[in-house]
Structures are given as C-alpha cells and as structure tokens.
Write a protein that holds these residues in place. Structure first.
Motif: not given
Length: 232
Positions: A100, A133, A136-137, A140-141
């Motif tokens: 992250q 998960e 998914k991040e 999104k990017t």
C-alpha cells in the motif's frame, strides 16, 4: 514460558501441516472454522494480558489461523517488529503495508505510466482472498491482473499455503486458461536460491508447458509491485 521473557522473546502458534500421506501415523485433523475462531479469541486474550504484564504481546498467531477463522488479519503494528516472520506470522500484514505504501507513491507520481501487461498472480488457497484484495487495488490503479488459486494435489487438499504449491499442479490446473497473461509466482514456491519447485518441476518447464512467461516475485509488497510495473 512468558516468565522467561525477554530471554524467550516470543512464541508462535502455528497449525500443523497435514498432508494426505500419513499412513501409520497418529491421527490428526485440521481445525474447523469455529475451532480456529476459538484459538484466535484465546490467543487474543493472552496477548492483552501479557501486553499489560510484559509490555509485549509475546505470543503471536500465524496468518493461517486468521484465514481459517475468516477474521481480519491484524494491522502491521500488531506484530512488534515481526519477530516470528519466518514462521509465517504477520507475512500478510507486512506485505499489505509494503504494498500500500508503494502503490500510494506510484499513484502520486504524475505522468507515471502503468504497465498494462495482462498478469495472472498464482497462489495457494489460503492466500487467495488476500491476493484478490491486492489485485483489486492494482486494477483500480490501471493494472491488468487476476488471481488464480491452485489446489494442492501433490501434498493433499489440507495443504493450502502458497509455499507448498508445486509446478505440476500449476501446469495441470492452468492448462488452457492462459492466453497472453504473464504468470507471477512467489519465490517461496521454489527451493531456496533455485528455479525448482518441490516436485522438481522447473520454472522453465512451466513456461514451456503453458506457453507463457513466469515472473518470480519476492514475498515483499514493494518488490512485488516493482515487478508488476517493470514486467520482470
């Protein structure tokens, strides 16, 4: 054992890995979801007590217990510097923290090109939801990624960790599913300092059998993102 602290720095609670090859061995079974929840609750109560007494939680659960129980993995700060990381205690929390932070830096760099190569992240059953998960991040990017979980036919379905996934299972379960995607596998699937799986399949064999490229990534959120971005 807590009375020996800090001579004994910490304790890990880890479920025994049970393969399908247990002829003439003592009968053992895996934890049920409810039993795993009870273990999480029991250890959490110990941690609170010992935190007050010692200033340290002292006893830590492996990620597998949280996965089996279907409860949220504790935060990065729960693990007090990750003294039991080699036993799979806190790997997911550390990976998530590294990933992250790195993804945030990637997003804020204006004009940064995103690598749109299609990827398949290969993992075991236990880490599938966690890696989904992460995927998914990435989507999104702007990254083009999906996750495939591999059932362990070699050792048995009770073995769900990514580190014991073997090459032949990857080949057999992904055959016909690969188009132009590049595979990303964690280095824990391979024997130390080699490109060989525990069943003696090599990375090159997988590339040849599936007709694709394989990227081997460290189990490190920052380095994982770098490999996805660089394509190597």
């Amino acid at each position: 054992m807590s009375s020996l602290y800090p001579g004994v720095k910490s304790i890990a609670v880890v479920p025994v890995g049970l393969t399908d090859h247990r002829e003439k061995l003592y009968k053992l079974r895996t934890f049920t979801k409810e039993e795993a929840k009870n273990v999480v609750e029991q250890v959490s109560s110990w941690q609170k007590k010992l935190k007050k007494e010692l200033g340290s939680s002292f006893v830590f659960l492996s990620d597998e217990f949280y996965v089996m129980a279907g409860v949220t993995i504790p935060s990065y700060y729960h693990y007090e510097g990750f003294p039991q990381i080699e036993n799979g205690v806190g790997l997911m929390a550390l990976f998530k923290h590294q990933f992250q932070r790195s993804l945030k830096r990637l997003k804020v760099k204006k004009g940064k090109n995103i690598n749109t190569t299609p990827y398949i992240i290969v993992t075991g059953i236990a880490a599938y939801n966690f890696m989904e998960e992460v995927a998914k991040e990435l989507r999104k990017t702007g990254f083009n990624v999906k996750v495939e979980k591999i059932h362990n036919e070699f050792f048995g379905h009770n073995i769900t960790v990514a580190g014991l996934v073997v090459g032949k299972d990857i080949i057999n379960q992904l055959k016909g599913k690969i188009n132009e995607e590049v595979l990303v596998i964690p280095d824990v699937m391979l024997k130390e300092s080699s490109n060989v799986f525990l069943d003696d399949t090599t990375v090159e064999e997988i590339e040849r059998e599936l007709g694709t490229k394989v990227i081997v990534s460290e189990v490190d959120g920052r380095k994982f993102l770098q490999r996805i971005q660089s394509g190597r």
